[in-house]
Enzyme design. Structure first.
Site, PDB file in Angstrom:
ATOM      1  CG  HIS A  63      -0.170   0.035   2.514  1.00  0.00           C
ATOM      2  ND1 HIS A  63       0.403   1.175   3.037  1.00  0.00           N
ATOM      3  CD2 HIS A  63       0.111  -0.958   3.378  1.00  0.00           C
ATOM      4  CE1 HIS A  63       0.994   0.887   4.174  1.00  0.00           C
ATOM      5  NE2 HIS A  63       0.845  -0.405   4.408  1.00  0.00           N
ATOM      6  CD  GLN A  90       0.752   2.158   8.958  1.00  0.00           C
ATOM      7  OE1 GLN A  90      -0.098   2.926   8.582  1.00  0.00           O
ATOM      8  NE2 GLN A  90       1.592   1.574   8.144  1.00  0.00           N
ATOM      9  CD  GLU A 130       1.836  -5.552   8.289  1.00  0.00           C
ATOM     10  OE1 GLU A 130       1.964  -6.759   8.019  1.00  0.00           O
ATOM     11  OE2 GLU A 130       2.637  -4.706   7.881  1.00  0.00           O
TER      12      GLU A 130
END
Length: 192
Positions: free
Chosen positions: A8, A20, A86
């Site tokens: 991304h 993140q 993720e």
């Protein structure tokens, strides 16, 4: 078959060098620009896909939609794959990369590398088995893409800092008879 792997575009937390993980942090303006420029380069070079599969996190899904729009792929047909979300960094989500190394993975409550690799491989193989076309684009995140490549190559490519998926770029794996036969990382730098 060609397996395209794309990370991304940039987020504010990427810029701040913060983990993140599974927090749904959106792309920033630079990340959107990165994806638009990459999508234009892909369009100009004739990239097309039989299927686009994306992590459901906004930063990945928005990236997939930008590329789909530029390459003639129907945005509504993008497949969201929860297994490509993720890595779960546990209590380390939101901390700086530097602070992350102050404790081990277990202390932070992170998803193990074994679990991440198994999940990433399952998320990709499910679509490889379902699609007999010539190319699939997977849009996801740095850690899950590195784990997927390590698993797809049976560890020949290691999950380490030397394996980098640049934001705003795309990598290619040639896949034949259940084996990765060639790998090309970061095919389309902005200078190309």
């Amino acid at each position: 078959m060609r397996i395209y792997l794309m990370r991304h575009g940039e987020t504010d937390w990427n810029l701040q060098r913060r983990l993140q993980g599974q927090k749904d942090i959106p792309m920033n303006e630079n990340g959107i620009r990165q994806m638009r420029e990459l999508a234009a380069r892909m369009r100009d070079r004739g990239f097309s896909f039989d299927r686009i599969v994306s992590s459901p996190l906004r930063r990945a899904l928005d990236s997939a939609e930008i590329v789909a729009a530029q390459t003639g792929y129907c945005i509504e047909e993008i497949v969201q794959e929860p297994l490509l979300i993720e890595r779960d960094f546990g209590k380390a989500e939101g901390v700086s990369y530097q602070e992350r190394h102050s404790r081990n993975d277990e202390e932070w409550g992170m998803e193990s590398m074994e679990d991440l690799s198994e999940r990433a491989l399952s998320g990709i193989k499910r679509h490889l088995e379902a699609d007999k076309g010539s190319g699939i684009l997977f849009v996801a995140h740095g850690a899950v893409l590195k784990a997927a490549v390590a698993a797809l190559t049976a560890g020949k490519i290691k999950y380490d800092n030397d394996t980098q998926f640049k934001q705003g770029n795309i990598s290619l794996l040639e896949y034949r008879e259940g084996q990765v036969t060639e790998i090309h990382f970061n095919l389309l730098d902005a200078t190309d």
